[in-house]
Motif scaffolding. Structure first.
Motif, PDB file in Angstrom:
ATOM      1  N   THR A   1     -60.405  37.636 -18.788  1.00  0.00           N
ATOM      2  CA  THR A   1     -60.351  38.756 -17.849  1.00  0.00           C
ATOM      3  C   THR A   1     -61.171  38.463 -16.607  1.00  0.00           C
ATOM      4  O   THR A   1     -60.727  38.715 -15.475  1.00  0.00           O
ATOM      5  N   ALA A   2     -62.382  37.925 -16.805  1.00  0.00           N
ATOM      6  CA  ALA A   2     -63.246  37.603 -15.667  1.00  0.00           C
ATOM      7  C   ALA A   2     -62.602  36.558 -14.768  1.00  0.00           C
ATOM      8  O   ALA A   2     -62.616  36.683 -13.541  1.00  0.00           O
ATOM      9  N   ALA A   3     -62.033  35.516 -15.377  1.00  0.00           N
ATOM     10  CA  ALA A   3     -61.440  34.446 -14.585  1.00  0.00           C
ATOM     11  C   ALA A   3     -60.219  34.928 -13.811  1.00  0.00           C
ATOM     12  O   ALA A   3     -60.078  34.653 -12.614  1.00  0.00           O
ATOM     13  N   LEU A   4     -59.331  35.652 -14.484  1.00  0.00           N
ATOM     14  CA  LEU A   4     -58.111  36.110 -13.833  1.00  0.00           C
ATOM     15  C   LEU A   4     -58.391  37.147 -12.751  1.00  0.00           C
ATOM     16  O   LEU A   4     -57.792  37.110 -11.671  1.00  0.00           O
ATOM     17  N   SER A   5     -59.297  38.072 -13.032  1.00  0.00           N
ATOM     18  CA  SER A   5     -59.598  39.103 -12.037  1.00  0.00           C
ATOM     19  C   SER A   5     -60.361  38.525 -10.847  1.00  0.00           C
ATOM     20  O   SER A   5     -60.119  38.908  -9.697  1.00  0.00           O
ATOM     21  N   PHE A   6     -61.290  37.602 -11.102  1.00  0.00           N
ATOM     22  CA  PHE A   6     -62.003  36.934 -10.007  1.00  0.00           C
ATOM     23  C   PHE A   6     -61.020  36.174  -9.134  1.00  0.00           C
ATOM     24  O   PHE A   6     -61.081  36.237  -7.903  1.00  0.00           O
ATOM     25  N   ALA A   7     -60.100  35.453  -9.780  1.00  0.00           N
ATOM     26  CA  ALA A   7     -59.094  34.718  -9.025  1.00  0.00           C
ATOM     27  C   ALA A   7     -58.217  35.669  -8.217  1.00  0.00           C
ATOM     28  O   ALA A   7     -57.842  35.377  -7.075  1.00  0.00           O
ATOM     29  N   SER A   8     -57.902  36.826  -8.785  1.00  0.00           N
ATOM     30  CA  SER A   8     -57.090  37.806  -8.071  1.00  0.00           C
ATOM     31  C   SER A   8     -57.798  38.308  -6.826  1.00  0.00           C
ATOM     32  O   SER A   8     -57.197  38.424  -5.750  1.00  0.00           O
ATOM     33  N   GLY A   9     -59.087  38.619  -6.959  1.00  0.00           N
ATOM     34  CA  GLY A   9     -59.851  39.072  -5.799  1.00  0.00           C
ATOM     35  C   GLY A   9     -59.925  38.020  -4.712  1.00  0.00           C
ATOM     36  O   GLY A   9     -59.812  38.325  -3.515  1.00  0.00           O
ATOM     37  N   ALA A  10     -60.105  36.759  -5.126  1.00  0.00           N
ATOM     38  CA  ALA A  10     -60.149  35.677  -4.150  1.00  0.00           C
ATOM     39  C   ALA A  10     -58.827  35.567  -3.396  1.00  0.00           C
ATOM     40  O   ALA A  10     -58.795  35.420  -2.171  1.00  0.00           O
ATOM     41  N   MET A  11     -57.721  35.673  -4.130  1.00  0.00           N
ATOM     42  CA  MET A  11     -56.416  35.567  -3.496  1.00  0.00           C
ATOM     43  C   MET A  11     -56.115  36.760  -2.590  1.00  0.00           C
ATOM     44  O   MET A  11     -55.508  36.609  -1.529  1.00  0.00           O
ATOM     45  N   LEU A  12     -56.546  37.947  -2.992  1.00  0.00           N
ATOM     46  CA  LEU A  12     -56.311  39.118  -2.151  1.00  0.00           C
ATOM     47  C   LEU A  12     -57.068  39.006  -0.829  1.00  0.00           C
ATOM     48  O   LEU A  12     -56.576  39.437   0.225  1.00  0.00           O
ATOM     49  N   TYR A  13     -58.277  38.422  -0.875  1.00  0.00           N
ATOM     50  CA  TYR A  13     -58.988  38.197   0.392  1.00  0.00           C
ATOM     51  C   TYR A  13     -58.234  37.197   1.261  1.00  0.00           C
ATOM     52  O   TYR A  13     -58.091  37.392   2.473  1.00  0.00           O
ATOM     53  N   VAL A  14     -57.770  36.110   0.649  1.00  0.00           N
ATOM     54  CA  VAL A  14     -57.033  35.096   1.407  1.00  0.00           C
ATOM     55  C   VAL A  14     -55.806  35.715   2.073  1.00  0.00           C
ATOM     56  O   VAL A  14     -55.496  35.436   3.237  1.00  0.00           O
ATOM     57  N   VAL A  15     -55.125  36.593   1.334  1.00  0.00           N
ATOM     58  CA  VAL A  15     -53.908  37.208   1.863  1.00  0.00           C
ATOM     59  C   VAL A  15     -54.216  38.158   3.017  1.00  0.00           C
ATOM     60  O   VAL A  15     -53.682  38.020   4.127  1.00  0.00           O
ATOM     61  N   PHE A  16     -55.089  39.149   2.749  1.00  0.00           N
ATOM     62  CA  PHE A  16     -55.313  40.218   3.726  1.00  0.00           C
ATOM     63  C   PHE A  16     -56.380  39.886   4.768  1.00  0.00           C
ATOM     64  O   PHE A  16     -56.423  40.515   5.825  1.00  0.00           O
ATOM     65  N   GLY A  17     -57.237  38.913   4.461  1.00  0.00           N
ATOM     66  CA  GLY A  17     -58.272  38.549   5.411  1.00  0.00           C
ATOM     67  C   GLY A  17     -57.948  37.339   6.251  1.00  0.00           C
ATOM     68  O   GLY A  17     -58.563  37.133   7.304  1.00  0.00           O
ATOM     69  N   GLU A  18     -56.966  36.534   5.799  1.00  0.00           N
ATOM     70  CA  GLU A  18     -56.677  35.294   6.512  1.00  0.00           C
ATOM     71  C   GLU A  18     -55.194  35.129   6.844  1.00  0.00           C
ATOM     72  O   GLU A  18     -54.820  35.022   8.009  1.00  0.00           O
ATOM     73  N   LEU A  19     -54.351  35.071   5.798  1.00  0.00           N
ATOM     74  CA  LEU A  19     -52.960  34.691   6.024  1.00  0.00           C
ATOM     75  C   LEU A  19     -52.210  35.683   6.918  1.00  0.00           C
ATOM     76  O   LEU A  19     -51.604  35.284   7.924  1.00  0.00           O
ATOM     77  N   LEU A  20     -52.225  36.955   6.557  1.00  0.00           N
ATOM     78  CA  LEU A  20     -51.455  37.933   7.330  1.00  0.00           C
ATOM     79  C   LEU A  20     -52.005  38.134   8.745  1.00  0.00           C
ATOM     80  O   LEU A  20     -51.215  38.193   9.703  1.00  0.00           O
ATOM     81  N   PRO A  21     -53.325  38.245   8.940  1.00  0.00           N
ATOM     82  CA  PRO A  21     -53.821  38.345  10.316  1.00  0.00           C
ATOM     83  C   PRO A  21     -53.486  37.117  11.161  1.00  0.00           C
ATOM     84  O   PRO A  21     -53.135  37.244  12.341  1.00  0.00           O
ATOM     85  N   GLU A  22     -53.585  35.924  10.551  1.00  0.00           N
ATOM     86  CA  GLU A  22     -53.262  34.709  11.287  1.00  0.00           C
ATOM     87  C   GLU A  22     -51.777  34.664  11.639  1.00  0.00           C
ATOM     88  O   GLU A  22     -51.404  34.276  12.747  1.00  0.00           O
ATOM     89  N   ALA A  23     -50.926  35.063  10.689  1.00  0.00           N
ATOM     90  CA  ALA A  23     -49.490  35.080  10.954  1.00  0.00           C
ATOM     91  C   ALA A  23     -49.146  36.047  12.082  1.00  0.00           C
ATOM     92  O   ALA A  23     -48.313  35.752  12.951  1.00  0.00           O
ATOM     93  N   GLU A  24     -49.792  37.201  12.080  1.00  0.00           N
ATOM     94  CA  GLU A  24     -49.547  38.195  13.133  1.00  0.00           C
ATOM     95  C   GLU A  24     -50.013  37.691  14.487  1.00  0.00           C
ATOM     96  O   GLU A  24     -49.368  37.943  15.514  1.00  0.00           O
ATOM     97  N   GLU A  25     -51.122  36.966  14.500  1.00  0.00           N
ATOM     98  CA  GLU A  25     -51.643  36.438  15.768  1.00  0.00           C
ATOM     99  C   GLU A  25     -50.735  35.343  16.332  1.00  0.00           C
ATOM    100  O   GLU A  25     -50.570  35.238  17.548  1.00  0.00           O
ATOM    101  N   LEU A  26     -50.166  34.534  15.439  1.00  0.00           N
ATOM    102  CA  LEU A  26     -49.309  33.445  15.882  1.00  0.00           C
ATOM    103  C   LEU A  26     -47.980  33.952  16.438  1.00  0.00           C
ATOM    104  O   LEU A  26     -47.423  33.375  17.372  1.00  0.00           O
TER     105      LEU A  26
END
Length: 241
Positions: free
Chosen positions: A193-218
């Motif tokens: 549970t700890a590993a999967l949920s930690f990984a989920s949080g990391a991926m959600l940051y990558v998505v909403f903090g990096e990928l989508l804002p960068e895509a919108e800027e480009l």
């Protein structure tokens, strides 16, 4: 080769292969297609969201309960956000010289790739097919990161093959993260549970903090949003198919 060795090898291909490919492209081409990169990032973000929601978090909550899963998501998000600050500091060095900017970016991205490796390891430990999906998505995600390292190094005077090589090496820490994520995931329900949920949080940051804002800027268009939706549907089909 045991199962852990296979997971590490697959993660290495995604981490080193992705950043290495990005580094090579960054050294070969001076002009890139902002629209193509925007669509690629948006699609990858959509796939990540689907895998997190329909695979990782569902299994994490089922193994350890909603409260532990939610706590793990917040922890993963927070750690990844802190590592991302190093990336932002690295970008600020660009005013002090392109070569130094590339070196700082390389170090920051290397640290940043550890939780991404945990995502792959934890996904494989969960026994679902999401491990292969996450390896592919993270490999695509690493291509722009490799370009971010190689371009300032090459522009600052470093030989192109060495700049591409340094970019590839920044993906190596994903293998350390994969070992940690896999080990945690095979220690029992609470650790999974700890590993999967930690990984989920990391991926959600990558998505909403990096990928989508960068895509919108480009590319300021509705097309990246459509690409993200297509990515979500694709990820849903992969995880539920």
């Amino acid at each position: 080769m045991g199962e852990l060795g296979e997971v590490v090898l697959i993660t290495g291909l995604a981490g080193i292969g992705g950043t290495g490919l990005g580094g090579g492209l960054g050294c070969l081409f001076r002009r890139d297609s902002s629209r193509a990169v925007s669509l690629l990032l948006s699609f990858a973000a959509g796939v990540m969201v689907a895998v997190v929601c329909f695979d990782l978090l569902e299994e994490a909550a089922g193994e350890g309960g909603l409260f532990r899963a939610a706590a793990g998501v917040l922890a993963g998000y927070g750690v990844t956000a802190a590592l991302n600050l190093l990336l932002e500091r690295g970008r600020s060095w660009q005013r002090s010289g392109l070569f130094l900017a590339g070196v700082v970016m390389a170090a920051a991205i290397a640290l940043h790739n550890v939780p991404e490796g945990m995502v792959i390891g934890a996904s494989f430990a969960g026994g679902a097919g999401g491990g292969w999906t996450m390896a592919a998505v993270i490999g695509l995600h690493n291509i722009p990161e490799g370009m971010a390292v190689a371009v300032p190094l090459a522009a600052g005077g470093e030989q192109r093959w060495r700049a591409a090589g340094m970019a590839a090496l920044t993906g190596a820490p994903t293998m350390l993260g994969a070992m940690a994520g896999y080990r945690m995931g095979t220690m029992g329900p609470a650790a999974l549970t700890a590993a999967l949920s930690f990984a989920s949080g990391a991926m959600l940051y990558v998505v909403f903090g990096e990928l989508l804002p960068e895509a919108e800027e480009l590319w300021r268009s509705r097309a990246p949003a459509l690409a993200a939706v297509v990515g979500m549907v694709t990820g849903m089909v992969i995880t539920r198919g």
